[in-house]
Enzyme design. Sequence first.
Site, PDB file in Angstrom:
ATOM      1  N   HIS A  54     -11.064  -5.499   9.149  1.00 13.98           N
ATOM      2  CA  HIS A  54     -11.896  -5.304   7.958  1.00 13.98           C
ATOM      3  C   HIS A  54     -13.062  -4.360   8.215  1.00 13.98           C
ATOM      4  O   HIS A  54     -13.943  -4.245   7.371  1.00 13.98           O
ATOM      5  CB  HIS A  54     -12.445  -6.645   7.448  1.00 13.98           C
TER       6      HIS A  54
ATOM      7  N   GLU B 113       0.820  -1.212   0.000  1.00 10.81           N
ATOM      8  CA  GLU B 113       0.000   0.000   0.000  1.00 10.81           C
ATOM      9  C   GLU B 113       0.850   1.255   0.000  1.00 10.81           C
ATOM     10  O   GLU B 113       0.497   2.265  -0.629  1.00 10.81           O
ATOM     11  CB  GLU B 113      -0.945  -0.024   1.211  1.00 10.81           C
TER      12      GLU B 113
END
Lengths: 356, 393
Positions: free
Chosen positions: A143, A74
């Site tokens: 999540h 990322e």
Amino acid sequence: MTAAPVLNPLELTGIQELTFAKALTLALHDAMAADPAVVVFGEDVGTLGGVFRVTEGLTATFGSERCFDTPLAESGIVGMATGMAINGIRPVVEMQFDAFAYPAFEQIVSHVAKMGNRTRGHVRLPLVIRIPYGGGIGGVEHHCDSSEGYYAHTPGLTVLTPSNVQDAYVLLSDAIASPDPVVFMEPKKLYFSKATVDLDALRARYASSGERGGARTVPSSIGQAAIVREGSDATLIAYGPSVAPALAAAATAAEEGRSLQVVDVRSLVPFDDETISAAVRSTGRVVVIAEASGFASMASEIAARVQERCFHSLAAPVLRVTGFDVPYPAPKLEKYYLPGVDRILDAVDRLQWGQS
Amino acid sequence: MTNHPEFLEHPGNAALLAGHQGEYLLPSATAVQFISAEGTAITTDKYKECYVFPAPEILLEGYGELVLGRRINEQASALVRQGRMAVYPSSYGQEACQVAAFMTLHRSDWLFATYRDTVAVMGRGVKPMEAFESLRGDWHSGFDPHQYNAALPTTPLATQLLHAVGVAHAAKLRGEDTVVLALCGDGATSEGDFHEALNFAAVFHIPVVFLVQNNQYAISVPLIHQSVAPSLAHKAIGYGMPGERVDGNDLAALLAVLGSAVERARNGGGPALVEAHTYRMESHTNADDATRYRSAEEVAQWVPKDPLVRLKKYLVHAGVLGSADAERFAVAAEALAKTLRDGLNERTEADPQDMFRFVYSEPTPQLREQSRMLAAELAAAGVAQTSVDGDLP
Ligand SMILES: Cc1ncc(C[n+]2csc(CCOP(=O)(O)OP(=O)(O)O)c2C)c(N)n1
Ligand SMILES: [Mg+2]
């Protein structure tokens, strides 16, 4: 292997029932079609079309130079996007989930947010970082984070979050058109929600403005809150995933004879003080609702701003209904964590009704 | 050739390095294989100078573990389909890596695993329902890492590798002979933390072994989009540690290669990187649909390379695995499957007050207030509560 469908935007015109995810796809599609500098990349966004299918069909339609998978990193994605934005590209990158954007935090906070200021405006970064966020999907740890506060707290970042299908298209289009970096927070529990929208009307917002980012037919939605339900007794201020429970609470309250106004903040940064203060002054009572933990949060900022600007119009302290100050819980406990209709209505009940 | 002073001082390493120009750090020309996909022993003695073919009784024990591992994967996936669990990242097809990961460790060693490594974690002794509690959705974990020297399986990719380095570093400072085995996938090798962990391990010369299960995919992304290095094992030389690649579906080769890396680390030889070539036979998780990005033909090519079938053929042919042992393993696997079924069919209710209990060693005043608020809410709604009135510690 099933080939990813090629998007045919011409087939999708007029009145259409769309999912939230598909509205985002169309916004990406239309921006890519209008401006060859718009490029999409991230993890699993190419062949797979993203784990939430938001980039589905873009590689097939625009080729793998315009929509592609990166190595799994990322910081690499956002760092490379920064460099590309320095050199004429308008990257729209995807972080796969809220918590998986954290490896990119250094790039976002130290570079993306600061570049314009450091260079006295010589380098602007027209880049969009899309981040699915929030819970309510029974997701396992990492999540379901509500990470908007970290970004909203960082000067230099525009932070947008749509709460409905139409805004998914509008806000993402405006984000891509923005000359400044935008952190675009997508409430993941809304991805598969549906609504009927008039696509021609939505597209007309941009059609005559030629190259996106140029002259516009309508003002950008950046910095614009929306009143999503009129009401006269109290104001519920919500954004992203908490707009739906706010609207549900208002509907329940109406049955009990109480008229609640609902404001959708939409643009966390810049913040629409004008619309929101006017709304609060019209009712004099406020509950701020957000899924994120309440301590030092976006909800805190909203409450503080409302109190500073509307103190003399308020009949009761500004209350907040937020997630608890705990890490997002495991799936079996999230129902206790998430701000729901009952908790919102309890807060409304505590707005000192007897005293005015 | 690594320049680390401690490495060069170590007598075993000096001998290994004699006459080499750094090739020592490079992996073998092809992945180390001891048993072919057809189940026959590889007769060339190419690797014999470096690795020892495991003894028959070790392979027999290992086969029993493979049978258990396979049954865990099958049962867990079935339970997901039946809605008993939200998600299960399966290691179906990767069981040889899972089994080698725990069989090469001592009780006092540590394992750092990922979400895909439930079988390896259970191999550390973690009880079935302890291993599955997080997948059932009751809590983020179901066991105490210190009880088993097994860290909680980690989801943010590659982050656990640095924790493994830290545990190994602490062990070195404390004078323990602990080795730490850290697992990750091929995709995770692209993360910055992978680089940082390997560099730290090499610079501090600490006893940690990195096992990359290269199952060819990171969700939909094939290896070629992650790395164009000759192999992932080749990355090791850049850090000054040895790298090796091994057939990840060959338990014999894995036990030999991983075992030698672990023992070398234990004896002061420093870290190592092992890349195991295997294949993710199922979708990334049940939420994924692998047919969108890979062909059935590709998957079919890996079926004959199955780790269980191969070892079974070998052991039967060698006269090591008889019907009594096969029966014993099958019975144990069925018993374990039943434990999983029973455990996951049981309807559990998590205590909402647990949300507030463990955030700090002592709940803050704010958390106590929020705990009482929730208790009052639930009481008003007539919900039976395990903890009354937010009775926090
Ligand atoms: C930092 C981070 N980014 C993204 C993800 C989302 N994600 C979960 S698993 C996965 C693929 C990992 O592939 P690999 O490392 O090869 O392991 P495998 O799943 O194949 O065992 C991704 C992208 C994550 N968990 N953590
Ligand atoms: Mg993989």
